[in-house]
Design a protein around this motif. Sequence first.
Motif, mmCIF file in Angstrom:
data_model
loop_
_atom_site.group_PDB
_atom_site.id
_atom_site.type_symbol
_atom_site.label_atom_id
_atom_site.label_comp_id
_atom_site.label_asym_id
_atom_site.label_seq_id
_atom_site.Cartn_x
_atom_site.Cartn_y
_atom_site.Cartn_z
ATOM 1 N N ASP B 224 0.166 -3.376 4.137
ATOM 2 C CA ASP B 224 0.236 -2.550 5.335
ATOM 3 C C ASP B 224 0.403 -3.373 6.600
ATOM 4 O O ASP B 224 0.303 -2.878 7.717
ATOM 5 C CB ASP B 224 -1.018 -1.657 5.433
ATOM 6 N N LEU B 225 0.686 -4.666 6.414
ATOM 7 C CA LEU B 225 0.853 -5.566 7.556
ATOM 8 C C LEU B 225 2.349 -5.760 7.782
ATOM 9 O O LEU B 225 3.121 -5.737 6.848
ATOM 10 C CB LEU B 225 0.217 -6.903 7.173
ATOM 11 N N GLY B 226 2.754 -5.980 9.017
ATOM 12 C CA GLY B 226 4.158 -6.315 9.262
ATOM 13 C C GLY B 226 5.075 -5.129 9.069
ATOM 14 O O GLY B 226 4.647 -4.023 8.758
ATOM 15 N N GLU B 227 6.363 -5.382 9.234
ATOM 16 C CA GLU B 227 7.296 -4.260 9.273
ATOM 17 C C GLU B 227 8.505 -4.459 8.393
ATOM 18 O O GLU B 227 9.437 -3.682 8.431
ATOM 19 C CB GLU B 227 7.779 -4.059 10.725
ATOM 20 N N GLU B 228 8.517 -5.524 7.616
ATOM 21 C CA GLU B 228 9.729 -5.809 6.849
ATOM 22 C C GLU B 228 9.887 -4.818 5.683
ATOM 23 O O GLU B 228 8.920 -4.431 5.049
ATOM 24 C CB GLU B 228 9.697 -7.241 6.324
ATOM 25 N N ASP B 229 11.133 -4.471 5.401
ATOM 26 C CA ASP B 229 11.410 -3.460 4.390
ATOM 27 C C ASP B 229 11.567 -4.101 3.005
ATOM 28 O O ASP B 229 12.668 -4.199 2.468
ATOM 29 C CB ASP B 229 12.680 -2.682 4.767
ATOM 30 N N ILE B 230 10.457 -4.543 2.442
ATOM 31 C CA ILE B 230 10.500 -5.184 1.125
ATOM 32 C C ILE B 230 10.894 -4.172 0.053
ATOM 33 O O ILE B 230 11.659 -4.478 -0.856
ATOM 34 C CB ILE B 230 9.139 -5.842 0.811
ATOM 35 N N HIS B 231 10.393 -2.942 0.195
ATOM 36 C CA HIS B 231 10.684 -1.925 -0.819
ATOM 37 C C HIS B 231 12.170 -1.617 -0.902
ATOM 38 O O HIS B 231 12.727 -1.511 -1.988
ATOM 39 C CB HIS B 231 9.878 -0.650 -0.552
#
Lengths: 295, 296
Positions: B224-231
Amino acid sequence: MREILVISGKGGTGKTSLTAAFAHLAREAVLCDLDVDAPDLHLLLSPQIETREDFIAGHEAVIDPRRCTGCGECLARCRFAAVVSDRSGFRIDPLQCEGCKVCVRFCPEGAIDFPERRSGEWFRSRTRFGSLIHARLLPGAENSGRLVALLREKARELARSAGRRLILSDGAPGIGCPVISSLSGTDAAVVVTEPTPSGLHDLERVLALCRHFRVPAGVVVNKADLAPETTRSLKAECRENGAAWLGEIDYDERFLAAMTRRMAITEFCDDGPAIAVRRIWDGVSNMVSRPVRAC
Amino acid sequence: MIVAVASGKGGTGKTTVAASLSWVWKRPVFAVDLDVEEPNLHLFLKPRFTGRRTATLEVPLADEARCSHCGACAELCQFKAITVLGTVRLTFPEMCHGCGGCLAVCPEGALAPGRRELGEVLWGRVRGEIGLCMGQLRVGEALSPPLMRAVIAQARELALRDGADLVIDAPPGTSCPAIQAVSPADLIVLVTEPTPFGFHDFRLAHEAFLPLGKPMAVVVNRADLGEEDIHGYCRRLNLPVLAEIPHDRRIARAYAQGTVVAAELPERKDLFDRLATEILGHGDVPRPLPEVPSHA
């Protein structure tokens, strides 16, 4: 000319965030990313690439299937399990090949070529904090130590020609080949650690490495307030190892916020963590004999 | 089965995942710490060590009386570990990669196999049921892959006796040591975090491991940290996300106190139980797409 290297032993302790802030505070230093395995400094410095060049490191063995008779001499000689033999014959696994040339030398058919190996690229770039020397190792490539040595040489050349008095480098985690290559002959190492069992264990080893190479070391504890007891142990370990205590930084969400906006923490805010980082930079400047002016 | 827990960036939670995974593993298991430069797994699993040995590398030992200074060794050596200048022959054993070329090529038999200490291989048991095997690189030694090979060989031998699986804790990075650590694995689990550095290095690691042709899967730490779209990235590349570990101060505290998260926090044990089950069913894990993504 002075060289300052930021390392950590354990990864993920905040080396790159701190290096970017130092780059902001130092002004006019030549910057260098020596973590060629997983470089991140460019994410905060948004460099404009000015020159790029291939990094050629040694050679690799390649079997010519037309000349190979399948005698197995190479397989018997290779110490790196790089010779693969299957139904289609013999071939070299480039990910395992060490480039030692033994198979080339002993192949009775002269069937193994030994071309140069392109292992990556290095760049000279412009950033808002000054010039940056950085690189990109090809995935899985070897010779990161040689690439580190090359980058240091290029940074020194650039510093000399541009009349810069300081080279500031972001290092790799660990204590192996790329770290050794970045450490030898540097004027000061800033070791960034954290108050965890891993941080404590790894600090001891990385300080032993600094001693081994006779490089003066200073210690910064990041996220110090998460475990004040362990921070005290780190301080004691620092003292026992004859390293300079540069200070501590408390856990602060603003480091991530600054990273997300591609900014150094000292650009992002003036209070809280920025004050601690400025104080630490003063300490680092004092470590190198000709003090470097902070802004 | 051999599962390797890896990441490009350091400090994303490899050791936390490897320790908890070994703890909840449902079959005999050996935890193998291949981060020989900075091994940490034992600090959490706290094994009782039962054996150790020194790992060495073969380096040339010169017999001055027999050397004719022909220079064949120096000509072959690719690592500047041996040079001949006129009638002086110099060896630099610390530069040697142990290929054995100089010994084999010397026409006078003037080079004998010597030894350079790489570090130690140690092993032991945790709670009597989990095995642990690790390597500790000698401070000042540059080459970690040969010691890693010695640790893997030792772990395989020990695990063979009770048919145990291996859970490997890999070093950070994307170059030779990281490749060496994941090479024996049946499945590579990449631990990442959705921060700019975490996401960037995760993509580098993924790209570095692709040529190995091994199944890969992902654990997102501090999800839930950061904003990168890993999914989104994982979906596009057919990389299954096996678990998400939330950014939780209690996990950070358990780590800071040197405990195993799955043992210390009962409410988090489920997460690792499910992860272990997912990994054991890795036959269903789709192969990564061969496409190499471009990145900034």
